[in-house]
Enzyme design. Sequence first.
Site, PDB file in Angstrom:
ATOM      1  N   GLU A 139      -4.361  71.052  90.636  1.00  8.96           N
ATOM      2  CA  GLU A 139      -3.816  69.832  90.037  1.00  8.96           C
ATOM      3  C   GLU A 139      -3.398  68.816  91.101  1.00  8.96           C
ATOM      4  OE1 GLU A 139      -0.875  70.701  87.068  1.00  8.96           O
ATOM      5  OE2 GLU A 139      -2.236  71.984  85.927  1.00  8.96           O
ATOM      6  N   GLU A 169      -6.580  77.657  84.735  1.00  9.49           N
ATOM      7  CA  GLU A 169      -5.228  77.867  84.204  1.00  9.49           C
ATOM      8  C   GLU A 169      -5.296  77.608  82.722  1.00  9.49           C
ATOM      9  OE1 GLU A 169      -1.929  76.223  86.400  1.00  9.49           O
ATOM     10  OE2 GLU A 169      -0.796  75.876  84.556  1.00  9.49           O
TER      11      GLU A 169
END
Length: 393
Positions: free
Chosen positions: A7, A83
């Site tokens: 991220e 994720e």
Amino acid sequence: MWSIGNEISEQHSKNGGPMALELAAIIHNLDTTRPLVDANNNPDTSNQIIKSGAVDLVGYNYHQYDWPSFHDRYPGKKFIGSETTSALETRGYYQQPSDSMYYWPYSNEHGKRVPAKMNEDHTVSAYDQVRAPWASSHEESWKPIKKYDFLSGMFIWTGFDYLGEPTPYGWPSRSSYFGIIDLAGFPKDVYYLYQSEWTNKDVLHIFPHWNWNPGDSIDVWAYYNHADEVELFLNDKSLGIKKKQGDDLHILWRVQYEPGTIKAVSRKNGAVVLTKEIHTAGKAAKIALVADRKIITADGEDLSFVTVKITDAAGNLVPNADNLVHFTVNGEAFIAGVDNGSPTSLESFKGSEHKAMNGLALAILQSTEKAGQVTLTATSDGLEKATITITTK
């Protein structure tokens, strides 16, 4: 595989592509045997890291609704759920009805964040019916991965609860609710979903507990495998046979509560595979101790994890018991830690006492460097004490 980032802001920066290529070159110089991936919370076609071609797999963080159309977006590329999930549960707490889904701590309505009405005691239902707003339930995550062969797999957030990030609550919650297993290492019910899907072990797991108010409408779930059907009984009266249909991962009966015994029987070609029972528990009466290992190494490091159960006189777990349990140790070991898995407990992990949470607590024994016998004794006001012996050698 090796990951070059999670991220990170460079996903949509002009520096993202060159940086990804540089990182990939460094890793390939050290190890050419493993593929590269990065975990993208914005995995659209504007992502500069993916566009650079530096990674071998395209990692999606959440965005589960886009998984089936992955090859429309990235033809010929390889997918990994880097994720996923972020579902929320408190072990042993159940909210009715179970087929209502909740998005906590807020929901997205008409493009706006709207605060969700949550439980004042900071509990979250263990029915796999609560998830973070950006996320998905365990079943919502696993179904597409199971269905589409080109979705190579997923990393679940998370295997265990952990300190910090107590989504969906704030203080005094101080650990996460994301885990398949709680902070003390006790399985939540959804653990058995994965056991039924990912292992060759025969599985039949029914829940919730069977201590409710007369007349309550209670949803009984079953996770099972290696069987065609499951029949549920309440006090020996059949409540019907259920079978998974389509992509179902569990089955459900809506039952009007009466105290006694709830029993499930799974069958394959008419033959019984497994039988599981849950009994209405009486008043807390005694403590039971169960060690994961009763023989450990006398090296000053080895551990025995001792589960502490609060039971009634017949040995049934009391599902709402929160008794304070005191521990004493005699012999060549000491208490390395205590816990109960509660996300809201502010008790120390160190010490000689801890409260139970929904009937369970944990004491961890650590060996010394001397061989011998170790006796752990657990006591609590008003309860019959328990003792267990561990051998160190």
